[in-house]
Every structure is written in C-alpha cells, then in structure tokens.
Write a protein that holds these residues in place. Structure first.
Motif, mmCIF file in Angstrom:
data_model
loop_
_atom_site.group_PDB
_atom_site.id
_atom_site.type_symbol
_atom_site.label_atom_id
_atom_site.label_comp_id
_atom_site.label_asym_id
_atom_site.label_seq_id
_atom_site.Cartn_x
_atom_site.Cartn_y
_atom_site.Cartn_z
ATOM 1 N N ARG A 1 -14.277 -33.944 15.041
ATOM 2 C CA ARG A 1 -13.168 -33.060 15.437
ATOM 3 C C ARG A 1 -11.832 -33.787 15.372
ATOM 4 O O ARG A 1 -11.090 -33.833 16.337
ATOM 5 N N ALA B 1 -10.213 -20.108 11.815
ATOM 6 C CA ALA B 1 -10.076 -21.221 12.754
ATOM 7 C C ALA B 1 -9.126 -20.827 13.890
ATOM 8 O O ALA B 1 -8.086 -20.203 13.646
ATOM 9 N N ARG C 1 -23.397 -25.790 0.764
ATOM 10 C CA ARG C 1 -23.653 -24.546 1.507
ATOM 11 C C ARG C 1 -25.137 -24.213 1.486
ATOM 12 O O ARG C 1 -25.715 -23.793 2.478
ATOM 13 N N ARG D 1 -6.243 -23.901 5.630
ATOM 14 C CA ARG D 1 -7.684 -23.650 5.753
ATOM 15 C C ARG D 1 -8.006 -22.167 5.626
ATOM 16 O O ARG D 1 -8.979 -21.787 4.985
ATOM 17 N N SER E 1 -16.737 -27.679 2.240
ATOM 18 C CA SER E 1 -17.565 -26.486 2.439
ATOM 19 C C SER E 1 -17.445 -25.484 1.297
ATOM 20 O O SER E 1 -18.106 -24.457 1.289
HETATM 21 O O1 DC Z 1 -15.371 -23.316 12.807
HETATM 22 P P1 DC Z 1 -14.782 -24.666 12.387
HETATM 23 O O2 DC Z 1 -13.291 -24.721 12.445
HETATM 24 O O3 DC Z 1 -15.416 -25.801 13.112
HETATM 25 O O4 DC Z 1 -15.202 -24.819 10.834
HETATM 26 C C1 DC Z 1 -14.788 -25.906 10.067
HETATM 27 C C2 DC Z 1 -14.762 -25.545 8.591
HETATM 28 O O5 DC Z 1 -16.103 -25.413 8.112
HETATM 29 C C3 DC Z 1 -14.041 -24.279 8.206
HETATM 30 O O6 DC Z 1 -12.680 -24.522 7.909
HETATM 31 C C4 DC Z 1 -14.796 -23.799 6.985
HETATM 32 C C5 DC Z 1 -16.165 -24.388 7.132
HETATM 33 N N1 DC Z 1 -17.200 -23.421 7.517
HETATM 34 C C6 DC Z 1 -17.770 -22.691 6.520
HETATM 35 O O7 DC Z 1 -17.380 -22.798 5.366
HETATM 36 N N2 DC Z 1 -18.796 -21.843 6.808
HETATM 37 C C7 DC Z 1 -19.217 -21.691 8.067
HETATM 38 N N3 DC Z 1 -20.232 -20.857 8.324
HETATM 39 C C8 DC Z 1 -18.619 -22.419 9.111
HETATM 40 C C9 DC Z 1 -17.582 -23.270 8.816
#
Ligand code: DC
Length: 225
Positions: free
Chosen positions: A90, A13, A108, A179, A102
């Motif tokens: 957001r 992030a 997923r 995160r 996630s």
């Molecule tokens: O890129 P972002 O900060 O908007 O993503 C938010 C969250 O989503 C991130 O902390 C983990 C998850 N994520 C994920 O697990 N797999 C992805 N391909 C994209 C994001």
C-alpha cells in the motif's frame, strides 16, 4: 449442500469498496476477498525484483507465487510465499504501477483462477474492478460503488496523511485519475457497471451510512430478517 452466497462489489479507487466490503463481511459472517490486494502483491514483488517493466517476468511471478490472504480485525493481511507483505503493498510506488501490472491478461488469468476457487468454497463478499462482470458473473448481489473524484481523492489523501506520507492532494488526485483511466479503458476486464448491478454513489456518506444502505439492499435481495 446449499450454494455459497457471493456478494460482489466493484468500483473505482477510493469509492470505499474495501471498507464497505469488510464491514458487510463482518456483519454477515462471510469471508472478505480484497482482489486488489492480489494485484498489488504481484506489483510489489515485480518492483522489488526490478522487473516491473518486463512483462514476461511479471507473468512468471504471478504464475509461481503462493498467495494467501487473511482478514485480521478488519485488516487484510497478505502473504506471498509465506512472507508477510501487508504494509508493502500500500505505498505510492505500488499505486503508481499496479494498473499497468493488472492490465496483463496472463496475470489476470492467474488471479481470477484463485478468486473463482474461493467463491466456490465459502460465502464471500468480494471487491475489485471485475468481480461483478468477470470473476462472479452469477453473483447473488452485484454492487457498483462510486463517489466524486474530489471525495475519493480526499479519502486517499487522508489515509496517506495518517501514515505521515508527504504526497500532496493534487498528486493523489492525479494518480487516481490516471488509474481510473487505465482501469476503465483497458481491453481486458475493464472496470464497468454490470447491467444487473445496484449503483450506489456514496459521496458525502460515512462508512457506517454505506454499511446501513448496503445491508438494507442485501436484506431485500436475500430476504434476511
Ligand atoms: O482496489 P485497489 O485500489 O486496491 O486495486 C488496486 C489496482 O488493482 C487497481 O487500480 C486495478 C487493479 N485491480 C484490478 O485490475 N482488478 C481487480 N479485480 C481489483 C483490482
């Protein structure tokens, strides 16, 4: 018919993935895919329904939602069952729960299914945590974008300030660290550098410098004139 080109960008992030991917997509005339927005949407819907800590209910939401992403003037607009949730996904509340949502394999599975289908239908620049490793293991170009924790926290902090959020720099940094830990430490599709990814640490770079650097790399690989 020639094969679609896939450019995949992963990173933590605040590494500037979204901006870089959006700019690249615009420059190349490719479709931009923000995979994080998809996980954010499931998180927001789960929070709103009061079920974010109920795994089975979160899975049901992911299985039944009709997601649509649209890029408008560099902004990813998100629609869930035709309701626009662009702003709602957001917020600090979504940020603090999205890594937990996630981590769920069934969530997923649903998101990756949509992402793979899109990759088969057009030229794309995709960004996320597992697009170079799981979603598009055969991407034409893989990039692992990163920057120092302070730089990343500062970028996010400025975004919140611009939205008049009261959150402090220390809170933003702590949230990012949390995160990072969950995203990289999870068993399912952890954030990691693919063996064949180009690593780019953009600490101190502006978005335009990022774009120039990445565009040069892509030209080399795709032999664009
Ligand atoms: O890129 P972002 O900060 O908007 O993503 C938010 C969250 O989503 C991130 O902390 C983990 C998850 N994520 C994920 O697990 N797999 C992805 N391909 C994209 C994001």
């Amino acid at each position: 018919m020639s094969k679609n080109i896939i450019i995949a960008i992963d990173g933590p992030a605040g590494s500037g993935k979204s901006t870089a991917a959006k700019n690249l997509a615009q420059k190349l005339g490719f479709t931009y895919l923000d995979t994080g927005a998809m996980y954010r949407t499931i998180t927001y819907l789960s929070l709103r329904a009061g079920v974010v800590d109920n795994r089975d209910e979160v899975i049901k939401i992911a299985q039944n939602v009709k997601l649509r992403l649209k890029t408008d003037n560099g902004l990813t607009r998100v629609f869930a069952n035709d309701e626009e949730l662009t702003e709602q996904i957001r917020t600090p509340e979504v940020n603090s729960k999205v890594s937990e949502v996630s981590i769920i394999p069934e969530v997923r599975f649903e998101m990756v299914k949509i992402q793979k289908a899109l990759g088969g239908s057009c030229n794309i620049v995709a960004e996320g945590r597992d697009v170079t490793t799981v979603v598009y293991p055969n991407a034409d170009i893989k990039i692992f974008l990163t920057a120092s924790i302070d730089e990343r926290a500062n970028r996010r902090f400025k975004e919140y300030k611009a939205k008049n959020s009261e959150i402090s720099f220390e809170e933003v940094k702590a949230n990012l660290e949390k995160r990072d830990k969950i995203d990289s430490g999870r068993k399912v599709s952890p954030l990691r550098k693919a063996d064949d990814a180009i690593v780019f640490d953009n600490t101190g770079f502006t978005p335009n410098e990022d774009l120039d650097y990445l565009f040069e790399k892509i030209k080399e690989v795709l032999s664009i004139k």
